[in-house]
Design a protein around this motif. Structure first.
Motif, mmCIF file in Angstrom:
data_model
loop_
_atom_site.group_PDB
_atom_site.id
_atom_site.type_symbol
_atom_site.label_atom_id
_atom_site.label_comp_id
_atom_site.label_asym_id
_atom_site.label_seq_id
_atom_site.Cartn_x
_atom_site.Cartn_y
_atom_site.Cartn_z
ATOM 1 N N HIS A 271 -7.905 0.920 7.731
ATOM 2 C CA HIS A 271 -8.823 0.444 6.692
ATOM 3 C C HIS A 271 -8.652 -1.039 6.438
ATOM 4 C CE1 HIS A 271 -5.893 0.613 3.137
ATOM 5 N NE2 HIS A 271 -5.213 0.876 4.183
ATOM 6 N N HIS B 125 2.039 2.727 2.758
ATOM 7 C CA HIS B 125 1.804 3.526 3.960
ATOM 8 C C HIS B 125 1.649 2.629 5.191
ATOM 9 C CE1 HIS B 125 -2.530 3.355 2.302
ATOM 10 N NE2 HIS B 125 -2.411 2.423 3.205
ATOM 11 N N HIS C 37 0.819 -1.219 0.000
ATOM 12 C CA HIS C 37 0.000 0.000 0.000
ATOM 13 C C HIS C 37 0.851 1.267 0.000
ATOM 14 C CE1 HIS C 37 -3.996 -1.823 1.693
ATOM 15 N NE2 HIS C 37 -3.449 -2.560 0.751
ATOM 16 N N HIS D 74 -0.061 1.021 8.509
ATOM 17 C CA HIS D 74 -1.379 0.646 9.009
ATOM 18 C C HIS D 74 -1.406 0.650 10.531
ATOM 19 C CE1 HIS D 74 -2.343 -1.768 5.095
ATOM 20 N NE2 HIS D 74 -2.466 -0.464 4.935
HETATM 21 ZN ZN ZN Z 1 -3.317 0.555 3.327
#
Ligand code: ZN
Length: 160
Positions: free
Chosen positions: A160, A151, A149, A153
């Motif tokens: 998300h 980024h 992704h 988490h």
């Molecule tokens: Zn993510």
């Protein structure tokens, strides 16, 4: 563990301008988290983090070019107040989303006269040198999903 690509880094920071005024700080808030090597933070700061470890406390001086970019005069425009039809009150500091040649951008109102409004699409820190003092509070391996992704988490990151 040294900071390198695909590490999740937590750090406390204080950001000052060249006049020594504090522009931003994590003091009194949670540390900032980012995924190293994915452009999550300004390039000059990301470079300054390479090889650092938990507990390291250091300064990073970032030029405008490696921060939020040079100030671009062409992103500042004076438009007719009629362009803000339906907006009751326009004051300096208000932000609007505007369409531009390079796509949607956020502009800030910097000046208002009787019939004209000046808006500025530059980042508020564009053209400014950034003087960070950083303390690294945590470094961990990113998960495969975080790397995919681009980024972080979990708490302090994307939920998300
Ligand atoms: Zn993510």
């Amino acid at each position: 563990m040294d900071i390198s690509a695909n590490k999740v880094v937590s750090f406390d920071y204080t950001l000052r301008n060249d006049e020594g005024e504090i522009i931003d700080t994590s003091d009194g808030a949670e540390p900032l988290l980012y995924l190293h090597g994915h452009g999550n933070i300004v390039p000059g700061l990301e470079k300054g983090m390479i090889g650092k470890k938990v507990g390291d406390h250091f300064s990073v001086e970032v030029s405008a070019e490696e921060g939020y970019g040079e100030y671009k005069e062409e992103l500042k425009q004076t438009v007719s107040r009629a362009a803000f039809e339906g907006v009751d009150k326009i004051e300096p500091g208000m932000q609007f989303n505007a369409q531009s040649d390079i796509g949607p951008m956020t502009v800030m109102v910097t000046e208002v006269t009787e019939d004209k409004v000046t808006v500025d699409g530059n980042h508020p820190l564009a053209g400014k040198n950034l003087n960070f003092v950083v303390e690294v509070t945590d470094v961990r391996e990113a998960t495969a999903e975080e790397i995919e992704h681009g980024h972080v988490h979990g708490p302090g990151g994307h939920q998300h």
